[in-house]
Design a protein around this motif. Structure first.
Motif, PDB file in Angstrom:
ATOM      1  N   PRO A 145       0.889  -1.527   0.000  1.00 56.77           N
ATOM      2  CA  PRO A 145      -0.059  -0.018  -0.035  1.00 56.77           C
ATOM      3  C   PRO A 145       1.081   0.815   0.269  1.00 56.77           C
ATOM      4  O   PRO A 145       0.428   2.056  -1.042  1.00 56.77           O
ATOM      5  CB  PRO A 145      -0.457   0.250   1.419  1.00 56.77           C
ATOM      6  N   PHE A 146       1.378   1.555   0.512  1.00 56.93           N
ATOM      7  CA  PHE A 146       2.879   2.179   0.689  1.00 56.93           C
ATOM      8  C   PHE A 146       4.042   1.299   0.605  1.00 56.93           C
ATOM      9  O   PHE A 146       5.312   1.014   1.577  1.00 56.93           O
ATOM     10  CB  PHE A 146       2.533   3.306   1.906  1.00 56.93           C
ATOM     11  N   VAL A 147       5.095   2.489  -0.036  1.00 55.29           N
ATOM     12  CA  VAL A 147       6.569   2.141  -0.248  1.00 55.29           C
ATOM     13  C   VAL A 147       7.447   2.986  -0.052  1.00 55.29           C
ATOM     14  O   VAL A 147       6.884   4.027  -0.553  1.00 55.29           O
ATOM     15  CB  VAL A 147       6.819   1.322  -2.099  1.00 55.29           C
ATOM     16  N   LEU A 148       8.088   2.844   1.182  1.00 58.82           N
ATOM     17  CA  LEU A 148       9.171   3.690   1.320  1.00 58.82           C
ATOM     18  C   LEU A 148      10.197   4.742   0.734  1.00 58.82           C
ATOM     19  O   LEU A 148      10.588   4.203   0.123  1.00 58.82           O
ATOM     20  CB  LEU A 148       9.732   3.119   3.293  1.00 58.82           C
ATOM     21  N   PRO A 149       9.996   5.879   0.514  1.00 60.40           N
ATOM     22  CA  PRO A 149      11.117   6.971   0.204  1.00 60.40           C
ATOM     23  C   PRO A 149      12.407   5.626  -0.038  1.00 60.40           C
ATOM     24  O   PRO A 149      12.936   5.861   1.511  1.00 60.40           O
ATOM     25  CB  PRO A 149      11.259   7.550   0.844  1.00 60.40           C
ATOM     26  N   GLU A 150      13.100   6.807  -1.059  1.00 62.33           N
ATOM     27  CA  GLU A 150      14.873   6.530  -1.192  1.00 62.33           C
ATOM     28  C   GLU A 150      15.295   6.924  -2.633  1.00 62.33           C
ATOM     29  O   GLU A 150      14.976   7.521  -2.818  1.00 62.33           O
ATOM     30  CB  GLU A 150      14.774   4.522  -1.795  1.00 62.33           C
ATOM     31  N   THR A 151      16.298   7.576  -1.381  1.00 65.09           N
ATOM     32  CA  THR A 151      16.900   8.576  -2.193  1.00 65.09           C
ATOM     33  C   THR A 151      18.025   8.027  -3.186  1.00 65.09           C
ATOM     34  O   THR A 151      18.662   6.712  -2.979  1.00 65.09           O
ATOM     35  CB  THR A 151      18.412   8.995  -1.297  1.00 65.09           C
ATOM     36  N   LEU A 212      23.859   4.836  -2.573  1.00 65.01           N
ATOM     37  CA  LEU A 212      23.261   4.283  -3.615  1.00 65.01           C
ATOM     38  C   LEU A 212      22.260   2.962  -3.880  1.00 65.01           C
ATOM     39  O   LEU A 212      23.446   2.439  -4.555  1.00 65.01           O
ATOM     40  CB  LEU A 212      23.045   5.674  -4.680  1.00 65.01           C
ATOM     41  N   PRO A 213      21.028   2.518  -3.944  1.00 69.91           N
ATOM     42  CA  PRO A 213      20.310   3.843  -2.771  1.00 69.91           C
ATOM     43  C   PRO A 213      20.194   3.407  -2.262  1.00 69.91           C
ATOM     44  O   PRO A 213      20.460   2.854  -1.494  1.00 69.91           O
ATOM     45  CB  PRO A 213      18.845   3.410  -3.713  1.00 69.91           C
ATOM     46  N   VAL A 214      19.615   5.149  -0.922  1.00 72.94           N
ATOM     47  CA  VAL A 214      19.765   5.023   0.032  1.00 72.94           C
ATOM     48  C   VAL A 214      18.452   5.317   0.881  1.00 72.94           C
ATOM     49  O   VAL A 214      17.475   5.712   0.037  1.00 72.94           O
ATOM     50  CB  VAL A 214      20.703   6.613   1.083  1.00 72.94           C
ATOM     51  N   GLY A 215      17.970   4.416   1.592  1.00 75.36           N
ATOM     52  CA  GLY A 215      16.790   4.209   2.145  1.00 75.36           C
ATOM     53  C   GLY A 215      16.058   5.313   2.651  1.00 75.36           C
ATOM     54  O   GLY A 215      17.177   5.648   3.741  1.00 75.36           O
ATOM     55  N   GLY A 216      15.342   5.907   2.311  1.00 77.00           N
ATOM     56  CA  GLY A 216      15.008   7.353   3.067  1.00 77.00           C
ATOM     57  C   GLY A 216      15.804   8.801   2.274  1.00 77.00           C
ATOM     58  O   GLY A 216      16.143   8.540   1.675  1.00 77.00           O
ATOM     59  N   LEU A 217      15.044   9.852   2.996  1.00 72.60           N
ATOM     60  CA  LEU A 217      16.055  10.903   2.678  1.00 72.60           C
ATOM     61  C   LEU A 217      17.273  10.511   2.864  1.00 72.60           C
ATOM     62  O   LEU A 217      17.681  10.341   3.751  1.00 72.60           O
ATOM     63  CB  LEU A 217      15.083  12.395   3.026  1.00 72.60           C
ATOM     64  N   LEU A 218      18.289  11.467   2.251  1.00 74.13           N
ATOM     65  CA  LEU A 218      19.438  11.368   2.890  1.00 74.13           C
ATOM     66  C   LEU A 218      20.071  11.798   4.207  1.00 74.13           C
ATOM     67  O   LEU A 218      20.908  11.406   4.366  1.00 74.13           O
ATOM     68  CB  LEU A 218      20.431  12.095   1.506  1.00 74.13           C
ATOM     69  N   ASN A 219      18.889  13.026   4.233  1.00 74.94           N
ATOM     70  CA  ASN A 219      19.274  13.971   5.291  1.00 74.94           C
ATOM     71  C   ASN A 219      18.901  12.751   6.521  1.00 74.94           C
ATOM     72  O   ASN A 219      17.647  13.263   7.083  1.00 74.94           O
ATOM     73  CB  ASN A 219      18.642  15.374   5.211  1.00 74.94           C
ATOM     74  N   PRO A 220      19.361  12.407   7.838  1.00 69.39           N
ATOM     75  CA  PRO A 220      19.551  11.677   8.463  1.00 69.39           C
ATOM     76  C   PRO A 220      18.754  12.218   9.424  1.00 69.39           C
ATOM     77  O   PRO A 220      17.484  11.555  10.156  1.00 69.39           O
ATOM     78  CB  PRO A 220      20.493  11.030   9.420  1.00 69.39           C
ATOM     79  N   GLU A 221      18.788  13.637   9.939  1.00 60.63           N
ATOM     80  CA  GLU A 221      17.495  14.334  10.785  1.00 60.63           C
ATOM     81  C   GLU A 221      15.898  14.599   9.886  1.00 60.63           C
ATOM     82  O   GLU A 221      15.607  14.865  10.993  1.00 60.63           O
ATOM     83  CB  GLU A 221      18.326  15.562  10.919  1.00 60.63           C
ATOM     84  N   LEU A 222      16.109  14.661   9.129  1.00 59.84           N
ATOM     85  CA  LEU A 222      14.637  14.748   8.252  1.00 59.84           C
ATOM     86  C   LEU A 222      14.102  13.521   8.193  1.00 59.84           C
ATOM     87  O   LEU A 222      12.596  13.415   7.573  1.00 59.84           O
ATOM     88  CB  LEU A 222      14.717  15.712   7.211  1.00 59.84           C
ATOM     89  N   ASP A 228       7.268   9.938   6.761  1.00 57.06           N
ATOM     90  CA  ASP A 228       5.508  10.137   7.265  1.00 57.06           C
ATOM     91  C   ASP A 228       5.039  11.144   5.938  1.00 57.06           C
ATOM     92  O   ASP A 228       4.026  10.970   6.357  1.00 57.06           O
ATOM     93  CB  ASP A 228       5.582  10.962   8.777  1.00 57.06           C
ATOM     94  N   PHE A 229       5.552  11.948   6.041  1.00 58.95           N
ATOM     95  CA  PHE A 229       5.077  13.305   5.282  1.00 58.95           C
ATOM     96  C   PHE A 229       4.325  12.395   3.910  1.00 58.95           C
ATOM     97  O   PHE A 229       3.494  12.582   3.335  1.00 58.95           O
ATOM     98  CB  PHE A 229       6.070  14.290   4.946  1.00 58.95           C
ATOM     99  N   ALA A 230       5.725  11.539   3.590  1.00 60.59           N
ATOM    100  CA  ALA A 230       5.300  10.865   2.415  1.00 60.59           C
ATOM    101  C   ALA A 230       3.805  10.232   2.113  1.00 60.59           C
ATOM    102  O   ALA A 230       2.914   9.768   1.465  1.00 60.59           O
ATOM    103  CB  ALA A 230       6.545  10.233   1.466  1.00 60.59           C
ATOM    104  N   LEU A 231       3.828   8.909   3.206  1.00 56.29           N
ATOM    105  CA  LEU A 231       3.202   8.314   3.443  1.00 56.29           C
ATOM    106  C   LEU A 231       1.365   9.131   3.397  1.00 56.29           C
ATOM    107  O   LEU A 231       0.970   8.437   3.299  1.00 56.29           O
ATOM    108  CB  LEU A 231       2.945   7.966   5.108  1.00 56.29           C
ATOM    109  N   LYS A 232       1.446  10.280   4.045  1.00 54.36           N
ATOM    110  CA  LYS A 232       0.270  11.140   4.380  1.00 54.36           C
ATOM    111  C   LYS A 232       0.035  11.867   2.737  1.00 54.36           C
ATOM    112  O   LYS A 232      -0.939  12.898   2.865  1.00 54.36           O
ATOM    113  CB  LYS A 232       0.602  12.158   5.583  1.00 54.36           C
ATOM    114  N   ARG A 249       5.557  23.620   2.526  1.00 48.90           N
ATOM    115  CA  ARG A 249       5.513  24.178   4.008  1.00 48.90           C
ATOM    116  C   ARG A 249       6.226  24.072   4.817  1.00 48.90           C
ATOM    117  O   ARG A 249       6.284  23.984   5.977  1.00 48.90           O
ATOM    118  CB  ARG A 249       4.049  24.500   3.824  1.00 48.90           C
ATOM    119  N   ASP A 250       6.179  22.353   5.020  1.00 52.15           N
ATOM    120  CA  ASP A 250       6.405  21.716   6.159  1.00 52.15           C
ATOM    121  C   ASP A 250       8.012  21.423   6.402  1.00 52.15           C
ATOM    122  O   ASP A 250       8.388  21.027   7.281  1.00 52.15           O
ATOM    123  CB  ASP A 250       5.615  19.712   6.056  1.00 52.15           C
ATOM    124  N   PHE A 251       8.765  21.240   5.569  1.00 55.80           N
ATOM    125  CA  PHE A 251       9.700  21.508   5.350  1.00 55.80           C
ATOM    126  C   PHE A 251      10.966  22.487   5.313  1.00 55.80           C
ATOM    127  O   PHE A 251      11.145  23.178   4.081  1.00 55.80           O
ATOM    128  CB  PHE A 251      10.715  20.300   4.572  1.00 55.80           C
TER     129      PHE A 251
END
Length: 382
Positions: A145-151, A212-222, A228-232, A249-251
């Motif tokens: 249903p949702f495939v997590l982001p990757e860089t 690469l590819p890196v699981g999630g956004l490359l910036n670890p703090e975000l 969560d943003f991508a899911l919503k 707006r959110d980041f």
């Protein structure tokens, strides 16, 4: 449960398998429009592999579960309940397999049943089908249903001296029953990331190893917040410009320069789908059922035409803000909330010939880039 080859269920799986295989051939051709003009083809391929794996699992699942529903009147893809059940089964597959006899034991029991009872071992066959299904679902990634982001890419914009990422993720929309793939090009002005990734001359720091590819956004703090943003914000009902604006707006330190959404479908199959009566009527005349289909997809894009700089005041301040371009001269683009879009159609040669003979190609394919597949070759019009 044995499924007759000429049954609607078998025909549907045969047609969708041919359609997704044809799309894979098209996307894998580096001379195709999507490869020449962008990284869209490269990005979509892993999600297409997930979708093909899901259909292989569904095909095994109907060997022991009788219910399988598709959105016949709209997308032509399986309804969302099937996607959810596949995800739930994936999570419990290992435990369920451990509690079942292995394949060799089941085969021996089936042979013994036939010899002793002189009858077909339907219950044992269903258990074998379930085992094959659970083994299949554990082999590789499915279209969840949702495939997590990757860089998938990282570079530096020499004008802004910021690193930028190409990030992708997937979602199967439950309302529209459409698989969607997102890809975003995002600049990052976070001070720690800029300091780590950008050299004094505006290049990517060669001393930083990025596998690469890196699981999630490359910036670890975000990264967690971005997941969560991508899911919503992956619903098909949201326009690309709405998603990009929400991200902007959110980041405050992320600057979306481009967002693409690739919407797979609708899918049309003779005698199965009801989403276009005229198309269905003509496809039903195609001699081979495995060639009586039509797959469409849409590539939507919104891009930033300018960035308003941040304002720092004594009493308050505002972060930098993107100005997204919407092509208002094109009513369809304005309705979609995009800067540009492309509509594509993939059709077997036999089906295209039937549509052409009926004088329907202009009416059905108006506004589409048409790709005709014959064997392992795809010919794109225009």
């Amino acid at each position: 449960m044995n499924i007759p080859a000429d049954s609607p269920v078998a025909q549907y799986f045969s047609a969708i398998r041919a359609a997704l295989g044809g799309l894979e051939i098209f996307l894998g051709d580096r001379n195709s429009p999507l490869y020449r003009n962008s990284v869209v083809g490269e990005v979509v391929m892993p999600y297409l592999a997930r979708l093909r794996a899901s259909f292989a699992c569904w095909e095994n699942r109907i060997g022991f579960v009788r219910q399988f529903r598709i959105s016949r009147a709209e997308s032509g893809f399986p309804v969302f309940q099937n996607v959810m059940e596949l995800e739930n089964d994936r999570q419990s597959a290992e435990k369920r397999l451990a509690a079942m006899p292995d394949a060799d034991q089941l085969r021996a029991e089936m042979a013994d049943f036939i010899l002793r009872q002189k009858a077909f071992p339907a219950d044992l066959q269903a258990r074998m089908a379930e085992r094959l299904y659970l083994e299949q679902i554990g082999k590789g990634d499915i279209f969840s249903p949702f495939v997590l982001p990757e860089t998938i890419r990282v570079a530096v914009n020499p004008k802004t001296m910021r690193p930028y990422y190409v990030v992708c993720w997937g979602a199967f929309d439950g309302t529209a029953t459409l698989p969607t793939v997102y890809m975003a090009t995002i600049e990052d002005s976070s001070e720690n990331v800029v300091r780590m990734l950008v050299t004094a001359d505006g290049r990517l720091n060669p001393d930083v190893d990025i596998p690469l590819p890196v699981g999630g956004l490359l910036n670890p703090e975000l990264a967690s917040r971005f997941d969560d943003f991508a899911l919503k914000n992956s619903a098909y009902s949201l326009t690309p410009v709405t998603i990009a604006t929400n991200l902007d707006r959110d980041f405050p330190t992320l600057h979306p320069k481009q967002l693409r959404r690739i919407v797979l479908g609708p899918f049309y199959s003779a005698g199965i789908t009801e989403n276009n009566a005229r198309v269905n009527e003509i496809l039903s005349k195609v001699r081979k059922p495995e060639n009586a289909w039509l797959l469409t997809w849409t590539v939507q894009e919104v891009f930033s035409k300018a960035e308003r700089p941040a304002q720092k005041g004594f009493w308050n301040s505002t972060p930098a803000q993107e100005e997204f371009h919407i092509e208002t001269d094109d009513l369809e683009a304005a309705r979609m909330g995009v800067s540009a879009y492309e509509k594509h159609a993939l059709v077997p040669h036999d089906a295209y010939q039937a549509l052409y003979a009926a004088g329907e190609t202009a009416g059905i394919f108006g506004g589409y880039k048409v790709h005709v597949i014959s064997g392992n070759q795809v010919i794109s019009e225009g």
